[in-house]
Scaffold this motif. Structure first.
Motif, PDB file in Angstrom:
ATOM      1  N   SER A   1       1.564   7.814   6.288  1.00  0.00           N
ATOM      2  CA  SER A   1       0.645   7.617   7.408  1.00  0.00           C
ATOM      3  C   SER A   1      -0.654   6.962   6.952  1.00  0.00           C
ATOM      4  CB  SER A   1       0.333   8.950   8.091  1.00  0.00           C
ATOM      5  OG  SER A   1       1.486   9.461   8.718  1.00  0.00           O
ATOM      6  N   THR A   2      -1.137   7.354   5.792  1.00  0.00           N
ATOM      7  CA  THR A   2      -2.353   6.746   5.255  1.00  0.00           C
ATOM      8  C   THR A   2      -2.142   5.252   5.042  1.00  0.00           C
ATOM      9  OG1 THR A   2      -3.015   8.820   4.231  1.00  0.00           O
ATOM     10  CG2 THR A   2      -4.002   6.817   3.338  1.00  0.00           C
ATOM     11  N   ALA A   3      -1.001   4.878   4.478  1.00  0.00           N
ATOM     12  CA  ALA A   3      -0.697   3.465   4.251  1.00  0.00           C
ATOM     13  C   ALA A   3      -0.569   2.711   5.574  1.00  0.00           C
ATOM     14  CB  ALA A   3       0.581   3.326   3.424  1.00  0.00           C
ATOM     15  N   VAL A   4       0.113   3.303   6.558  1.00  0.00           N
ATOM     16  CA  VAL A   4       0.267   2.660   7.868  1.00  0.00           C
ATOM     17  C   VAL A   4      -1.096   2.486   8.533  1.00  0.00           C
ATOM     18  CG1 VAL A   4       1.151   2.976  10.230  1.00  0.00           C
ATOM     19  CG2 VAL A   4       2.651   3.405   8.266  1.00  0.00           C
TER      20      VAL A   4
ATOM     21  N   GLU B   1       0.800  -1.228   0.000  1.00  0.00           N
ATOM     22  CA  GLU B   1       0.000   0.000   0.000  1.00  0.00           C
ATOM     23  C   GLU B   1       0.831   1.276   0.000  1.00  0.00           C
ATOM     24  OE1 GLU B   1      -3.343   0.146  -0.349  1.00  0.00           O
ATOM     25  OE2 GLU B   1      -3.211  -2.022  -0.611  1.00  0.00           O
ATOM     26  N   LEU B   2       2.127   1.149  -0.002  1.00  0.00           N
ATOM     27  CA  LEU B   2       2.980   2.344   0.038  1.00  0.00           C
ATOM     28  C   LEU B   2       2.822   3.148  -1.245  1.00  0.00           C
ATOM     29  CD1 LEU B   2       6.191   0.803   1.625  1.00  0.00           C
ATOM     30  CD2 LEU B   2       4.609   2.439   2.684  1.00  0.00           C
ATOM     31  N   PRO B   3       2.888   4.472  -1.134  1.00  0.00           N
ATOM     32  CA  PRO B   3       2.730   5.326  -2.313  1.00  0.00           C
ATOM     33  C   PRO B   3       3.908   5.210  -3.282  1.00  0.00           C
ATOM     34  CG  PRO B   3       3.286   6.649  -0.386  1.00  0.00           C
ATOM     35  CD  PRO B   3       3.091   5.244   0.093  1.00  0.00           C
ATOM     36  N   GLU B   4       3.643   5.490  -4.543  1.00  0.00           N
ATOM     37  CA  GLU B   4       4.688   5.469  -5.570  1.00  0.00           C
ATOM     38  C   GLU B   4       5.594   6.691  -5.483  1.00  0.00           C
ATOM     39  OE1 GLU B   4       5.677   3.022  -7.670  1.00  0.00           O
ATOM     40  OE2 GLU B   4       4.251   1.853  -6.480  1.00  0.00           O
ATOM     41  N   THR B   5       5.070   7.793  -4.913  1.00  0.00           N
ATOM     42  CA  THR B   5       5.894   8.980  -4.710  1.00  0.00           C
ATOM     43  C   THR B   5       5.721   9.478  -3.279  1.00  0.00           C
ATOM     44  OG1 THR B   5       4.168  10.478  -5.494  1.00  0.00           O
ATOM     45  CG2 THR B   5       5.781   9.739  -7.126  1.00  0.00           C
ATOM     46  N   VAL B   6       6.797   9.997  -2.743  1.00  0.00           N
ATOM     47  CA  VAL B   6       6.794  10.629  -1.421  1.00  0.00           C
ATOM     48  C   VAL B   6       7.621  11.902  -1.566  1.00  0.00           C
ATOM     49  CG1 VAL B   6       7.532  10.448   0.983  1.00  0.00           C
ATOM     50  CG2 VAL B   6       6.536   8.456  -0.153  1.00  0.00           C
ATOM     51  N   ALA B   7       7.056  13.019  -1.165  1.00  0.00           N
ATOM     52  CA  ALA B   7       7.727  14.327  -1.259  1.00  0.00           C
ATOM     53  C   ALA B   7       8.231  14.584  -2.678  1.00  0.00           C
ATOM     54  CB  ALA B   7       8.861  14.421  -0.236  1.00  0.00           C
ATOM     55  N   GLY B   8       7.476  14.112  -3.660  1.00  0.00           N
ATOM     56  CA  GLY B   8       7.841  14.323  -5.055  1.00  0.00           C
ATOM     57  C   GLY B   8       8.921  13.384  -5.571  1.00  0.00           C
TER      58      GLY B   8
ATOM     59  N   PRO C   1      19.015  -5.450  -0.581  1.00  0.00           N
ATOM     60  CA  PRO C   1      18.259  -6.528  -1.197  1.00  0.00           C
ATOM     61  C   PRO C   1      16.762  -6.212  -1.208  1.00  0.00           C
ATOM     62  CG  PRO C   1      18.841  -7.112   1.055  1.00  0.00           C
ATOM     63  CD  PRO C   1      19.491  -5.794   0.769  1.00  0.00           C
ATOM     64  N   GLU C   2      16.037  -6.823  -2.139  1.00  0.00           N
ATOM     65  CA  GLU C   2      14.588  -6.632  -2.175  1.00  0.00           C
ATOM     66  C   GLU C   2      13.979  -7.293  -0.947  1.00  0.00           C
ATOM     67  OE1 GLU C   2      12.394  -7.275  -5.785  1.00  0.00           O
ATOM     68  OE2 GLU C   2      14.219  -6.993  -6.960  1.00  0.00           O
ATOM     69  N   SER C   3      13.010  -6.605  -0.342  1.00  0.00           N
ATOM     70  CA  SER C   3      12.383  -7.123   0.866  1.00  0.00           C
ATOM     71  C   SER C   3      11.041  -6.437   1.066  1.00  0.00           C
ATOM     72  CB  SER C   3      13.280  -6.845   2.083  1.00  0.00           C
ATOM     73  OG  SER C   3      12.607  -7.152   3.290  1.00  0.00           O
ATOM     74  N   ALA C   4      10.069  -7.177   1.562  1.00  0.00           N
ATOM     75  CA  ALA C   4       8.772  -6.597   1.915  1.00  0.00           C
ATOM     76  C   ALA C   4       8.875  -5.779   3.196  1.00  0.00           C
ATOM     77  CB  ALA C   4       7.721  -7.698   2.076  1.00  0.00           C
ATOM     78  N   LEU C   5      10.063  -5.752   3.805  1.00  0.00           N
ATOM     79  CA  LEU C   5      10.275  -4.986   5.039  1.00  0.00           C
ATOM     80  C   LEU C   5      10.893  -3.619   4.765  1.00  0.00           C
ATOM     81  CD1 LEU C   5      11.756  -7.848   7.270  1.00  0.00           C
ATOM     82  CD2 LEU C   5       9.370  -7.092   7.135  1.00  0.00           C
TER      83      LEU C   5
ATOM     84  N   ALA D   1      17.065   8.973  -0.292  1.00  0.00           N
ATOM     85  CA  ALA D   1      16.630  10.211   0.363  1.00  0.00           C
ATOM     86  C   ALA D   1      15.598   9.931   1.448  1.00  0.00           C
ATOM     87  CB  ALA D   1      16.064  11.190  -0.662  1.00  0.00           C
ATOM     88  N   ILE D   2      14.687   9.003   1.182  1.00  0.00           N
ATOM     89  CA  ILE D   2      13.672   8.597   2.151  1.00  0.00           C
ATOM     90  C   ILE D   2      13.676   7.077   2.175  1.00  0.00           C
ATOM     91  CG2 ILE D   2      11.219   8.626   2.758  1.00  0.00           C
ATOM     92  CD1 ILE D   2      11.026  11.295   1.204  1.00  0.00           C
ATOM     93  N   VAL D   3      13.929   6.500   3.340  1.00  0.00           N
ATOM     94  CA  VAL D   3      14.044   5.051   3.479  1.00  0.00           C
ATOM     95  C   VAL D   3      13.105   4.576   4.580  1.00  0.00           C
ATOM     96  CG1 VAL D   3      15.602   3.168   4.143  1.00  0.00           C
ATOM     97  CG2 VAL D   3      16.428   5.012   2.662  1.00  0.00           C
ATOM     98  N   LEU D   4      12.338   3.531   4.284  1.00  0.00           N
ATOM     99  CA  LEU D   4      11.397   2.951   5.239  1.00  0.00           C
ATOM    100  C   LEU D   4      11.831   1.530   5.567  1.00  0.00           C
ATOM    101  CD1 LEU D   4       7.575   3.086   5.208  1.00  0.00           C
ATOM    102  CD2 LEU D   4       8.657   0.852   5.098  1.00  0.00           C
ATOM    103  N   ARG D   5      11.752   1.191   6.849  1.00  0.00           N
ATOM    104  CA  ARG D   5      11.977  -0.191   7.308  1.00  0.00           C
ATOM    105  C   ARG D   5      10.846  -0.541   8.254  1.00  0.00           C
ATOM    106  NH1 ARG D   5      17.107  -2.112   9.469  1.00  0.00           N
ATOM    107  NH2 ARG D   5      16.569  -0.862  11.265  1.00  0.00           N
ATOM    108  N   CYS D   6      10.148  -1.609   7.967  1.00  0.00           N
ATOM    109  CA  CYS D   6       9.031  -2.062   8.795  1.00  0.00           C
ATOM    110  C   CYS D   6       9.447  -3.321   9.543  1.00  0.00           C
ATOM    111  CB  CYS D   6       7.815  -2.356   7.905  1.00  0.00           C
ATOM    112  SG  CYS D   6       6.332  -2.850   8.822  1.00  0.00           S
ATOM    113  N   GLY D   7       8.930  -3.464  10.764  1.00  0.00           N
ATOM    114  CA  GLY D   7       9.238  -4.641  11.561  1.00  0.00           C
ATOM    115  C   GLY D   7      10.489  -4.499  12.389  1.00  0.00           C
ATOM    116  N   ILE D   8      10.871  -3.253  12.656  1.00  0.00           N
ATOM    117  CA  ILE D   8      12.054  -3.039  13.485  1.00  0.00           C
ATOM    118  C   ILE D   8      11.702  -3.338  14.938  1.00  0.00           C
ATOM    119  CG2 ILE D   8      13.012  -1.300  11.923  1.00  0.00           C
ATOM    120  CD1 ILE D   8      12.105   0.818  14.066  1.00  0.00           C
TER     121      ILE D   8
END
Length: 166
Positions: A152-155, A57-64, A72-76, A84-91
């Protein structure tokens, strides 16, 4: 953690010009690059399921910035604009989450712990959710308050409220 009631809301009338600007900017942003993002240590199965749902559900763009492939590729993990913007889920629960003096913000119903980094960037970590999600933003993009809106919408739509035991 002190969560100040600073909420970010997008108004329909002002969102149209902003959306058009984001489309224009994302057309200029390269989504072909990749970002080196280390996934967090293997979280419990339920947390991994929530992170996989969030990833979808993550957006294709963030802050433009266009979404970037992670290595490596990961669902996390996810990234925008290279690293520039990095997300890690399950920390695991960040130690700063226990500090009542830490700053926090609410964006579209999601509480975020706010930590300023030594390099001028910021780390935002969700609180009061069944999986902790961390977003690290570089100095250049740290001033864009709307950056957390789509995330936040995705979360909110994929990671239920509660206290993570991980």
């Amino acid at each position: 953690m002190s969560l100040h009631r600073r909420s970010v809301r997008v108004r329909a009338m002002s969102a149209v010009p902003a959306a058009m600007a984001l489309v224009a900017l994302s057309a200029c942003s390269s989504g072909d690059s990749e970002a080196r993002v280390d996934p967090p240590p293997a979280p419990p199965a339920k947390v991994a399921e929530l992170c996989a749902a969030l990833h979808g559900e993550l957006p294709e763009t963030v802050a433009g910035l266009a979404r970037t492939r992670t290595e490596p590729e990961s669902a996390l993990t996810a990234a925008w604009g290279g690293s520039a913007i990095v997300l890690r889920c399950g920390i695991p629960k960040p130690p700063a989450m226990a500090d009542p003096k830490q700053e926090g913000v609410h964006v579209n119903g999601v509480a975020w712990l706010l930590e300023k980094l030594d390099d001028g960037g910021f780390r935002f970590t969700t609180g009061m959710r069944l999986a902790y999600t961390e977003v690290v933003v570089d100095k250049e993009h740290a001033t864009d308050a709307g950056m957390l809106v789509g995330l936040s919408t995705a979360v909110a739509g994929t990671v239920p409220e509660g206290i993570s035991t991980y």
